[in-house]
Design an enzyme around this catalytic site. Structure first.
Site, PDB file in Angstrom:
ATOM      1  N   SER A 240      -7.573  32.555  27.064  1.00  0.00           N
ATOM      2  CA  SER A 240      -8.766  30.340  27.885  1.00  0.00           C
ATOM      3  C   SER A 240      -7.570  29.540  28.560  1.00  0.00           C
ATOM      4  O   SER A 240      -6.156  29.678  28.561  1.00  0.00           O
ATOM      5  CB  SER A 240      -8.695  29.887  26.779  1.00  0.00           C
ATOM      6  OG  SER A 240      -9.434  28.543  26.914  1.00  0.00           O
TER       7      SER A 240
ATOM      8  N   TYR B 233      -7.858  26.574  18.214  1.00  0.00           N
ATOM      9  CA  TYR B 233      -7.818  27.430  18.478  1.00  0.00           C
ATOM     10  C   TYR B 233      -6.726  27.979  20.006  1.00  0.00           C
ATOM     11  O   TYR B 233      -6.942  28.228  20.229  1.00  0.00           O
ATOM     12  CB  TYR B 233      -9.556  26.912  19.837  1.00  0.00           C
ATOM     13  CG  TYR B 233     -10.199  27.483  20.081  1.00  0.00           C
ATOM     14  CD1 TYR B 233     -10.451  28.988  20.308  1.00  0.00           C
ATOM     15  CD2 TYR B 233      -9.836  27.560  21.820  1.00  0.00           C
ATOM     16  CE1 TYR B 233     -11.421  30.003  21.715  1.00  0.00           C
ATOM     17  CE2 TYR B 233     -10.189  27.978  22.658  1.00  0.00           C
ATOM     18  CZ  TYR B 233     -11.721  28.920  22.545  1.00  0.00           C
ATOM     19  OH  TYR B 233     -12.080  29.658  23.940  1.00  0.00           O
TER      20      TYR B 233
HETATM   21  P1  NAD Z   1     -19.931  33.439  22.209  1.00  0.00           P
HETATM   22  O1  NAD Z   1     -19.885  33.254  21.205  1.00  0.00           O
HETATM   23  O2  NAD Z   1     -20.898  34.577  22.861  1.00  0.00           O
HETATM   24  O3  NAD Z   1     -18.807  34.900  21.410  1.00  0.00           O
HETATM   25  C1  NAD Z   1     -17.885  34.619  20.424  1.00  0.00           C
HETATM   26  C2  NAD Z   1     -18.525  35.854  19.836  1.00  0.00           C
HETATM   27  O4  NAD Z   1     -17.590  36.654  19.068  1.00  0.00           O
HETATM   28  C3  NAD Z   1     -19.077  35.929  19.031  1.00  0.00           C
HETATM   29  O5  NAD Z   1     -20.053  36.791  19.672  1.00  0.00           O
HETATM   30  C4  NAD Z   1     -19.122  37.215  17.530  1.00  0.00           C
HETATM   31  O6  NAD Z   1     -20.268  37.637  17.893  1.00  0.00           O
HETATM   32  C5  NAD Z   1     -17.908  37.497  17.852  1.00  0.00           C
HETATM   33  N1  NAD Z   1     -17.174  37.205  16.862  1.00  0.00           N
HETATM   34  C6  NAD Z   1     -16.777  35.615  16.549  1.00  0.00           C
HETATM   35  N2  NAD Z   1     -16.063  35.621  14.637  1.00  0.00           N
HETATM   36  C7  NAD Z   1     -16.701  37.015  14.414  1.00  0.00           C
HETATM   37  C8  NAD Z   1     -15.752  37.465  13.901  1.00  0.00           C
HETATM   38  N3  NAD Z   1     -15.249  36.949  12.572  1.00  0.00           N
HETATM   39  N4  NAD Z   1     -16.193  39.264  13.680  1.00  0.00           N
HETATM   40  C9  NAD Z   1     -16.438  39.786  14.407  1.00  0.00           C
HETATM   41  N5  NAD Z   1     -16.932  39.400  15.519  1.00  0.00           N
HETATM   42  C10 NAD Z   1     -16.776  37.764  15.697  1.00  0.00           C
HETATM   43  O7  NAD Z   1     -18.723  32.777  22.921  1.00  0.00           O
HETATM   44  P2  NAD Z   1     -17.958  33.072  23.892  1.00  0.00           P
HETATM   45  O8  NAD Z   1     -17.702  32.204  25.370  1.00  0.00           O
HETATM   46  O9  NAD Z   1     -18.732  34.213  25.198  1.00  0.00           O
HETATM   47  O10 NAD Z   1     -16.602  33.691  24.016  1.00  0.00           O
HETATM   48  C11 NAD Z   1     -15.876  35.150  24.120  1.00  0.00           C
HETATM   49  C12 NAD Z   1     -14.446  35.059  24.519  1.00  0.00           C
HETATM   50  O11 NAD Z   1     -14.060  33.680  25.229  1.00  0.00           O
HETATM   51  C13 NAD Z   1     -13.767  34.145  22.928  1.00  0.00           C
HETATM   52  O12 NAD Z   1     -12.193  34.590  22.691  1.00  0.00           O
HETATM   53  C14 NAD Z   1     -13.786  32.890  23.608  1.00  0.00           C
HETATM   54  O13 NAD Z   1     -12.733  32.408  22.910  1.00  0.00           O
HETATM   55  C15 NAD Z   1     -13.105  32.996  24.725  1.00  0.00           C
HETATM   56  N6  NAD Z   1     -13.537  31.591  25.724  1.00  0.00           N
HETATM   57  C16 NAD Z   1     -14.659  31.137  25.886  1.00  0.00           C
HETATM   58  C17 NAD Z   1     -14.634  30.149  26.465  1.00  0.00           C
HETATM   59  C18 NAD Z   1     -16.243  29.227  26.955  1.00  0.00           C
HETATM   60  O14 NAD Z   1     -16.235  28.286  27.461  1.00  0.00           O
HETATM   61  N7  NAD Z   1     -16.985  29.602  26.595  1.00  0.00           N
HETATM   62  C19 NAD Z   1     -13.154  29.256  27.692  1.00  0.00           C
HETATM   63  C20 NAD Z   1     -12.352  30.457  27.184  1.00  0.00           C
HETATM   64  C21 NAD Z   1     -12.299  30.842  26.674  1.00  0.00           C
END
Ligand code: NAD
Ligand code: MG
Length: 298
Positions: free
Chosen positions: A190, A203
């Protein structure tokens, strides 16, 4: 198809029809309940065979960035195993249907990756279901804001690290016995690894850890022909952001700080993960691709 990811378009105006306001869901949240819906590339991602015959395990593949990756990988010709939490079955079923509509196999693997035993079983079940494994995307993540270290519980700190760091370690380790030369591991880090927010102490720390893990493991595995890289998203519209990923009063201005002046959509992340999975990136090792709308990072 109205447009695809190759259509010439002004990136400032792209998605100016997706303007969310404050909303809240319980963790882990559902894509199906986001308002407005995020773009996962359902109507726009066009595959051209870049991952033909490949076999991918994607964690957090039910929603957000992981779901966009699953759709793109399937349309590029890969079979996909989807890891997600049982509460997210409805989202996962929708993505599995899109994978199958692309003519590829979808293997559905619900469970909590904070459980070491489950994390190892997940990899075995994925490899069995796909008949091998040559792409691992560690993308599942937990983000819950907290602006007071004294109020940040040990339970949350541990849970964030277990989800974002320990599970990545367990899953990567278990995957090694299946990964052949040419295989790739891609971790989701991130912009928080470089620009940590005061409300995301736990985080942001996990994401800096993921960066170091990625580069160290990349150096270790490169001689074996296995490439490890990362993608660092900026502010992206996903369920993570409405399940206490940040205070809801910030949703309306989410992404305004980027050079493009808007949040990104999961569909805009998928091409980076396709590139790093494909042999096109054969000389790219230990790299982080920033997809953040213009937030310069070191
Ligand atoms: P999202 O909520 O759609 O995806 C996160 C997923 O993590 C969930 O759908 C869930 O299936 C999984 N998860 C969480 N805890 C879990 C557990 N204990 N067991 C199994 N699965 C679990 O959100 P996203 O934003 O698409 O996140 C995906 C990645 O992107 C993450 O690593 C997040 O940190 C990263 N990210 C997101 C952003 C943003 O702005 N959305 C920015 C930077 C990084
Ligand atoms: Mg989800």
């Amino acid at each position: 198809m109205i447009r695809d990811q190759y259509t010439f378009i002004n990136p400032v105006e792209l998605y100016n029809d997706i303007e969310p306001s404050a909303q809240h869901q319980q963790e882990p949240g559902l894509d199906a309940e986001l308002s407005p819906r995020a773009d996962l590339g359902e109507k726009t991602y066009r595959g051209t065979g870049r991952l033909t015959g490949r076999k991918a395990l994607i964690t957090g593949a039910d929603s957000g960035i992981g779901a966009a990756i699953a759709i793109a990988y399937a349309r590029e010709g890969a079979d996909v195993a989807l890891s997600y939490l049982p509460e997210e079955q409805a989202d996962a079923d929708r993505i599995a249907t899109l994978v199958r509509d692309a003519g590829r196999t979808a293997v559905l693997l619900p469970g909590d990756i904070r459980d070491h035993t489950f994390a190892e079983k997940l990899v075995e079940d994925a490899a069995r279901g796909l008949g091998g494994l040559d792409i691992l995307v560690n993308n599942a993540g937990k983000q819950v804001w907290n602006d007071d270290l004294e109020a940040l519980t040990v339970e949350q700190f541990e849970s964030t690290f277990t989800t974002n760091v320990f599970a990545m370690f367990w899953i990567s380790k278990a995957a090694l016995k299946h990964l052949v030369p040419g295989a790739t591991i891609i971790n989701t880090t991130s912009v928080q690894a470089y620009k940590p927010a005061g409300i995301l102490v736990d985080y942001a720390s996990t994401k800096a850890t993921i960066n170091a893990f990625t580069k160290a493991l990349a150096e270790q595995l490169a001689p074996k022909g296995i490439r490890v890289n990362a993608v660092a998203p900026g502010p992206i519209w996903t369920p993570l952001q409405v399940t206490d990923g940040q205070p809801q009063e910030k949703i309306e201005s989410f992404g305004a700080e980027t050079a493009l002046g808007r949040m990104g959509q999961p569909a805009e992340l998928a091409p980076a993960y396709v590139f790093l999975a494909s042999a096109e990136s054969s000389y790219v090792v230990g790299e982080t691709i920033n997809v953040n709308g213009g937030m310069p990072t070191p």
